[in-house]
Every structure is written in structure tokens, then in C-alpha cells.
Motif scaffolding. Structure first.
Motif, PDB file in Angstrom:
ATOM      1  N   HIS A 115     -12.015  11.169  -0.716  1.00  0.00           N
ATOM      2  CA  HIS A 115     -11.604   9.860  -0.197  1.00  0.00           C
ATOM      3  C   HIS A 115     -11.910   8.704  -1.147  1.00  0.00           C
ATOM      4  CE1 HIS A 115     -11.082  12.011   3.663  1.00  0.00           C
ATOM      5  NE2 HIS A 115     -10.129  11.119   3.826  1.00  0.00           N
ATOM      6  N   PRO A 116     -13.118   8.604  -1.725  1.00  0.00           N
ATOM      7  CA  PRO A 116     -13.313   7.500  -2.682  1.00  0.00           C
ATOM      8  C   PRO A 116     -12.416   7.616  -3.904  1.00  0.00           C
ATOM      9  CG  PRO A 116     -15.209   8.978  -2.676  1.00  0.00           C
ATOM     10  CD  PRO A 116     -14.367   9.343  -1.494  1.00  0.00           C
ATOM     11  N   ALA A 117     -12.162   8.841  -4.365  1.00  0.00           N
ATOM     12  CA  ALA A 117     -11.290   9.017  -5.533  1.00  0.00           C
ATOM     13  C   ALA A 117      -9.840   8.726  -5.175  1.00  0.00           C
ATOM     14  CB  ALA A 117     -11.431  10.438  -6.085  1.00  0.00           C
ATOM     15  N   GLY A 118      -9.355   9.302  -4.072  1.00  0.00           N
ATOM     16  CA  GLY A 118      -7.956   9.134  -3.701  1.00  0.00           C
ATOM     17  C   GLY A 118      -7.616   7.721  -3.285  1.00  0.00           C
ATOM     18  N   LEU A 119      -8.468   7.108  -2.453  1.00  0.00           N
ATOM     19  CA  LEU A 119      -8.177   5.759  -1.975  1.00  0.00           C
ATOM     20  C   LEU A 119      -8.305   4.722  -3.084  1.00  0.00           C
ATOM     21  CD1 LEU A 119      -9.952   5.973   1.480  1.00  0.00           C
ATOM     22  CD2 LEU A 119      -7.493   5.872   1.077  1.00  0.00           C
ATOM     23  N   SER A 120      -9.295   4.882  -3.963  1.00  0.00           N
ATOM     24  CA  SER A 120      -9.412   3.928  -5.062  1.00  0.00           C
ATOM     25  C   SER A 120      -8.256   4.085  -6.030  1.00  0.00           C
ATOM     26  CB  SER A 120     -10.756   4.091  -5.782  1.00  0.00           C
ATOM     27  OG  SER A 120     -10.917   5.404  -6.285  1.00  0.00           O
ATOM     28  N   THR A 124      -5.741   0.889  -6.945  1.00  0.00           N
ATOM     29  CA  THR A 124      -5.610   0.363  -8.311  1.00  0.00           C
ATOM     30  C   THR A 124      -4.350   0.848  -9.018  1.00  0.00           C
ATOM     31  OG1 THR A 124      -6.926   2.194  -9.232  1.00  0.00           O
ATOM     32  CG2 THR A 124      -8.113   0.194  -8.590  1.00  0.00           C
ATOM     33  N   GLY A 125      -3.696   1.881  -8.482  1.00  0.00           N
ATOM     34  CA  GLY A 125      -2.549   2.454  -9.184  1.00  0.00           C
ATOM     35  C   GLY A 125      -1.214   2.254  -8.505  1.00  0.00           C
ATOM     36  N   VAL A 126      -1.208   1.781  -7.235  1.00  0.00           N
ATOM     37  CA  VAL A 126       0.036   1.622  -6.477  1.00  0.00           C
ATOM     38  C   VAL A 126       0.260   0.142  -6.175  1.00  0.00           C
ATOM     39  CG1 VAL A 126       1.225   2.173  -4.320  1.00  0.00           C
ATOM     40  CG2 VAL A 126      -0.142   3.922  -5.465  1.00  0.00           C
ATOM     41  N   GLU A 127       1.434  -0.370  -6.506  1.00  0.00           N
ATOM     42  CA  GLU A 127       1.741  -1.788  -6.297  1.00  0.00           C
ATOM     43  C   GLU A 127       1.777  -2.149  -4.808  1.00  0.00           C
ATOM     44  OE1 GLU A 127       2.014  -4.105  -8.501  1.00  0.00           O
ATOM     45  OE2 GLU A 127       2.031  -2.949 -10.363  1.00  0.00           O
ATOM     46  N   GLU A 128       2.511  -1.374  -4.007  1.00  0.00           N
ATOM     47  CA  GLU A 128       2.607  -1.626  -2.569  1.00  0.00           C
ATOM     48  C   GLU A 128       1.454  -0.912  -1.873  1.00  0.00           C
ATOM     49  OE1 GLU A 128       4.693  -3.620  -1.074  1.00  0.00           O
ATOM     50  OE2 GLU A 128       5.719  -4.148  -2.931  1.00  0.00           O
ATOM     51  N   ARG A 129       0.278  -1.536  -1.901  1.00  0.00           N
ATOM     52  CA  ARG A 129      -0.936  -0.868  -1.458  1.00  0.00           C
ATOM     53  C   ARG A 129      -0.882  -0.488   0.017  1.00  0.00           C
ATOM     54  NH1 ARG A 129      -5.975  -4.323  -2.688  1.00  0.00           N
ATOM     55  NH2 ARG A 129      -5.328  -5.412  -0.792  1.00  0.00           N
ATOM     56  N   GLY A 130      -0.458  -1.399   0.886  1.00  0.00           N
ATOM     57  CA  GLY A 130      -0.425  -1.101   2.309  1.00  0.00           C
ATOM     58  C   GLY A 130       0.509   0.055   2.627  1.00  0.00           C
ATOM     59  N   THR A 131       1.694   0.038   2.017  1.00  0.00           N
ATOM     60  CA  THR A 131       2.643   1.133   2.222  1.00  0.00           C
ATOM     61  C   THR A 131       2.098   2.429   1.663  1.00  0.00           C
ATOM     62  OG1 THR A 131       4.496  -0.418   2.161  1.00  0.00           O
ATOM     63  CG2 THR A 131       4.992   1.907   1.787  1.00  0.00           C
ATOM     64  N   GLY A 132       1.421   2.332   0.505  1.00  0.00           N
ATOM     65  CA  GLY A 132       0.804   3.517  -0.079  1.00  0.00           C
ATOM     66  C   GLY A 132      -0.239   4.114   0.847  1.00  0.00           C
ATOM     67  N   GLY A 276      -0.373   1.738  11.610  1.00  0.00           N
ATOM     68  CA  GLY A 276      -1.538   1.050  11.086  1.00  0.00           C
ATOM     69  C   GLY A 276      -1.344   0.612   9.660  1.00  0.00           C
ATOM     70  N   GLY A 277      -0.721   1.465   8.853  1.00  0.00           N
ATOM     71  CA  GLY A 277      -0.455   1.102   7.462  1.00  0.00           C
ATOM     72  C   GLY A 277       0.489  -0.077   7.348  1.00  0.00           C
ATOM     73  N   ARG A 278       1.511  -0.101   8.174  1.00  0.00           N
ATOM     74  CA  ARG A 278       2.458  -1.220   8.128  1.00  0.00           C
ATOM     75  C   ARG A 278       1.781  -2.519   8.572  1.00  0.00           C
ATOM     76  NH1 ARG A 278       6.433  -0.660   4.894  1.00  0.00           N
ATOM     77  NH2 ARG A 278       7.608  -2.226   6.068  1.00  0.00           N
ATOM     78  N   LEU A 279       0.879  -2.423   9.545  1.00  0.00           N
ATOM     79  CA  LEU A 279       0.187  -3.620  10.032  1.00  0.00           C
ATOM     80  C   LEU A 279      -0.727  -4.227   8.972  1.00  0.00           C
ATOM     81  CD1 LEU A 279      -0.742  -2.545  13.680  1.00  0.00           C
ATOM     82  CD2 LEU A 279       0.852  -4.363  13.017  1.00  0.00           C
ATOM     83  N   THR A 280      -1.210  -3.406   8.037  1.00  0.00           N
ATOM     84  CA  THR A 280      -2.095  -3.944   7.003  1.00  0.00           C
ATOM     85  C   THR A 280      -1.377  -4.931   6.091  1.00  0.00           C
ATOM     86  OG1 THR A 280      -1.647  -2.172   5.399  1.00  0.00           O
ATOM     87  CG2 THR A 280      -3.440  -1.815   6.983  1.00  0.00           C
ATOM     88  N   ASP A 281      -0.061  -4.822   5.978  1.00  0.00           N
ATOM     89  CA  ASP A 281       0.700  -5.737   5.122  1.00  0.00           C
ATOM     90  C   ASP A 281       1.042  -7.044   5.830  1.00  0.00           C
ATOM     91  OD1 ASP A 281       0.762  -4.056   2.894  1.00  0.00           O
ATOM     92  OD2 ASP A 281       2.514  -2.964   3.651  1.00  0.00           O
ATOM     93  N   GLN A 333      -9.227   1.128   5.763  1.00  0.00           N
ATOM     94  CA  GLN A 333      -9.087   1.239   4.310  1.00  0.00           C
ATOM     95  C   GLN A 333      -8.651  -0.080   3.689  1.00  0.00           C
ATOM     96  OE1 GLN A 333      -6.316   4.467   4.331  1.00  0.00           O
ATOM     97  NE2 GLN A 333      -7.845   5.928   5.031  1.00  0.00           N
ATOM     98  N   ALA A 334      -7.716  -0.759   4.344  1.00  0.00           N
ATOM     99  CA  ALA A 334      -7.259  -2.051   3.831  1.00  0.00           C
ATOM    100  C   ALA A 334      -8.356  -3.112   3.964  1.00  0.00           C
ATOM    101  CB  ALA A 334      -6.010  -2.499   4.583  1.00  0.00           C
ATOM    102  N   THR A 335      -9.152  -3.046   5.035  1.00  0.00           N
ATOM    103  CA  THR A 335     -10.248  -4.001   5.207  1.00  0.00           C
ATOM    104  C   THR A 335     -11.287  -3.838   4.112  1.00  0.00           C
ATOM    105  OG1 THR A 335      -9.920  -3.994   7.610  1.00  0.00           O
ATOM    106  CG2 THR A 335     -12.022  -4.820   6.804  1.00  0.00           C
ATOM    107  N   VAL A 336     -11.595  -2.594   3.757  1.00  0.00           N
ATOM    108  CA  VAL A 336     -12.525  -2.334   2.657  1.00  0.00           C
ATOM    109  C   VAL A 336     -11.979  -2.915   1.356  1.00  0.00           C
ATOM    110  CG1 VAL A 336     -13.514  -0.521   1.195  1.00  0.00           C
ATOM    111  CG2 VAL A 336     -13.596  -0.304   3.688  1.00  0.00           C
ATOM    112  N   ALA A 337     -10.687  -2.738   1.112  1.00  0.00           N
ATOM    113  CA  ALA A 337     -10.086  -3.264  -0.108  1.00  0.00           C
ATOM    114  C   ALA A 337     -10.156  -4.792  -0.156  1.00  0.00           C
ATOM    115  CB  ALA A 337      -8.628  -2.806  -0.216  1.00  0.00           C
TER     116      ALA A 337
END
Length: 400
Positions: A115-120, A124-132, A276-281, A333-337
């Protein structure tokens, strides 16, 4: 294997890893009743055994996050997949319950770095973070549902040891595929932005203090509450459903229908992950997170009355619980970011999963003890209280 865009490459790797992690994580609860029968153990005992693996799943996330920042995310994801497959092969030859615990501890250590490797990597690697995060979460839920369903089917045809050995193969295949994926880990952030990852104890301490000096301390508390609820309900969900779901006849044998209901309920969580992912954006993530916890408390209090009302009511409440519970993951996950520096994203997600799966692992032991010495109504009342406490912290975070 190079995909058309870096975003697609990152998501291919992380979605594959996430599906595998949760395939194994949520297959274990199906094995608990079998271990109780074979090793003559109580729910409290097997809860502690499962908790041993789950707690390492969480506690290993912090060093995993540090390693992700220092060594790179892709190598750790591949190592995670190899370790999980090897651990399930070890589990397949377990002759005693302590040996089962040892194999689960090995699995927990291997899985903890994901999780720390995949989420980070996504952050840092995906432009559309919430959708990602949304697609990543959906892949995790696919593993959560397909893994237990595959285990349930295997248990019809073979004993649990053979089933576990067969289930180890996909992780090893996924590791081989992961070695061929080429990604740019910092495509979505400035190369020189943020703090350098911690490389010694003093730097680690400094960055940890910096992280918790702000709103992250409250975020961590919400994360820990979520973990307690998550593990407390899912570890014994097959057993809880078994009281109301009839057996089914497959290949001439009666099989617990609760195994398949359990897998189906988890599959419904796909809807929650995507929503939930869509709501983060859309902003105001902390307030949505707090409302989600309130909904979890209400649904927990409805579970036992629904079970007493009949199968359809139980299925409706269980499905709603799955949607709300897994919808919380991308919000967290988005709150942590939002409350961490891009250069320390691995460290922040490491702390997050210490809360989610490390502190949360206590939920498995507590649930087992409550079911052994009290009843399911007590369990769900405790879970509701935990969720309401988390909601209060979430609203406080939103006000900040």
C-alpha cells in the motif's frame, strides 16, 4: 512491456498488485471455520492467529513506506508479490495452528509494503490522482471478491491446503508480469519538489514530527478507527452470515452458502470504491469521510435486526455496508495525500496503513473475543460506537 502512457503503465502495475494483496487478505476469513474444526480452536484463538498476520500487514507499512521513498516503488511491489505467493505455499504445508500463524506473519510482512509503495506511486506518477485512486480501489475490490470466490470454489473440490497452494500461483505470475512494466514514478510531480525521503533515523524522526504537526495527526486517528471497523467486521463475516444463509448443494455435497454470499457482498464494494474515488475530485473530502463513518455506524446497528428479519433484509444491509465501507478507502487515501508532502508520500502512506491494518488488526482479536464470550449484537454495538467516534474526529478535521 511499455504501455501507451505512463498513467496506464502505473495503473496496470498498481491495480494488479492491489488485486493480489486483497485476494489473499480476504480469503483467510473463509479458512477460519476450517481451522477451528481441524485444530479444535475457539473463535478467540483463530482471531488471534489471523490478527498476527494482519498486524504485520499494518506494522510493516511504515518501513515499507520509507523503503518506497528511498529505493523506488516498482521493485517493492514486485517483491511483495513474490513474498505473498511464497507465504501461501508455506501456509499450505502448515501442520499446526502456530505454524499457520507463522505463515500468516510471513504473508503480512510481504503484503505490508504494497500500500505505501502502490499508493505513493499513484500519487506521484498519475496526473488524475483521484481517478487513479478510484480505479486502483476497484482493482482491490475485484481481488477482495474474486479471491474469496475462487477459494470457495476450490474448497468444494479439494482440501484447504491444496486450495491455498493453488491460490499462491497468481501472485508469482503477477510478479513476473510486474518486472516487465516500465514506469516513470515522478511524472505527476516536480522532480525537485518537496522533501527528500528519510535515509537515517534522525531524518525519519524529523520528517515524522513535521508530518504529525499538522492535520495528519487527526487523519491518522480516523484511519485507525476505520481499520478497527474494517477488520472487526470482515474477519468473521462468513461466520456471521452462516447463521442466516442456508447451505447449497454442489457436486452432490452440501456447501456453506455463506461463502458465496460473502464473496458477492464484497464484490458490491466496487460501487463504493468508484463512488468514493470520484468524490475525492470534488473537494471537501474530510466532511464526506465523516458522513461515511456515520453511515457505517447506522448500518452496523441495523445488521442484527436485518438478520432476524430474513435473508433479503440481511443481504440488503450487508451490501450497503460493503458499499459504504469500501467507499471510505479512496476518501482516506486522498485525505492523506492532502495532508502530506509529495516527497514523503511513501512515509505518509506507511503511517496510514499502520493505522488501517496495524491498529486495525486488533479488531480481529476483539471481534473473536466478543463472539466467543458475548454475542453478535454486542459486536455490532461496539463497531457502531467505534465508527461514531471516528466520525467525530472527521468533522473536527473538516473544521480545521
Amino acid at each position: 512491456m511499455r504501455l501507451e502512457t505512463n498513467d496506464r503503465a502505473v495503473l496496470s502495475l498498481t491495480m494488479l498488485g492491489h488485486a493480489m494483496v486483497h485476494t489473499y487478505e480476504l480469503s483467510v476469513p473463509l479458512l477460519l471455520p476450517l481451522w477451528m474444526a481441524e485444530f479444535d480452536a475457539t473463535a478467540a484463538t483463530v482471531g488471534l492467529v489471523a490478527g498476527a498476520g494482519y498486524v504485520l500487514f499494518g506494522l510493516g507499512a511504515l518501513p515499507g513506506g520509507v523503503l518506497a521513498d528511498a529505493l523506488g516503488r516498482r521493485p517493492l511491489i514486485v517483491a511483495c508479490l513474490v513474498g505473498m505467493g511464497a507465504s501461501f505455499l508455506l501456509l499450505s504445508v502448515a501442520p499446526t495452528l502456530p505454524f499457520v500463524a507463522l505463515a500468516l506473519v510471513c504473508w503480512g510482512l510481504a503484503a505490508s509494503v504494497y500500500h505505501p509503495a502502490g499508493l505513493s506511486l499513484i500519487s506521484t506518477g498519475v496526473e488524475e490522482r483521484g481517478t487513479g485512486f478510484a480505479y486502483h480501489g476497484m482493482a482491490g475490490n475485484l481481488g477482495i471478491a474474486v479471491g474469496p470466490f475462487a477459494m470457495a470454489l476450490l474448497l468444494v473440490a479439494v482440501d484447504w491446503r491444496t486450495a491455498v497452494a493453488i491460490l499462491a500461483v497468481p501472485a508469482l505470475v503477477a510478479a513476473a508480469l510486474g518486472l516487465r512494466v516500465d514506469v516513470d514514478e515522478t511524472a505527476a510531480v516536480q522532480a525537485d519538489g518537496g522533501h527528500a525521503p528519510p535515509t537515517d533515523l534522525g531524518t525519519f524522526r524529523e520528517h515524522s514530527v513535521r508530518l504529525f504537526a499538522g492535520g495528519f495527526a487527526l487523519v491518522f486517528l480516523v484511519v485507525a478507527v476505520d481499520g478497527l471497523f474494517y477488520r472487526g467486521i470482515l474477519t468473521f463475516l462468513p461466520s456471521l452470515l452462516a447463521d442466516s444463509v442456508p447451505t447449497v448443494s454442489l457436486t452432490g455435497a452440501d456447501v456453506a452458502g455463506s461463502r458465496y454470499v460473502y464473496a458477492g457482498v464484497l464484490m458490491v464494494g466496487l460501487v463504493g470504491q468508484y463512488a468514493g474515488g470520484r468524490l475525492t475530485d470534488r473537494g471537501d473530502v474530510e466532511r464526506v469521510l465523516a458522513l461515511d463513518l456515520v453511515a457505517l455506524a447506522v448500518l452496523a446497528l441495523l445488521f442484527v435486526p436485518a438478520a432476524n428479519a430474513g435473508l433479503l433484509a440481511l443481504l440488503a444491509v450487508s451490501a450497503a455496508l460493503s458499499v459504504v465501507l469500501f467507499g471510505e478507502q479512496p476518501l482516506l487515501q486522498a485525505t492523506v495525500a492532502e495532508h502530506s508532502d509529495p516527497g514523503l508520500r511513501g512515509l505518509s502512506y506507511g503511517f496510514m496503513y499502520i493505522g488501517t491494518f496495524g491498529v486495525g488488526a486488533v479488531g480481529a482479536a476483539v471481534a473473536g473475543a466478543i463472539l466467543t464470550y458475548a454475542d453478535r449484537a454486542t459486536l455490532f454495538a461496539v463497531l457502531a460506537a467505534v465508527a461514531l467516534f471516528g466520525a467525530g474526529v472527521g468533522f473536527l478535521l473538516a473544521r480545521r
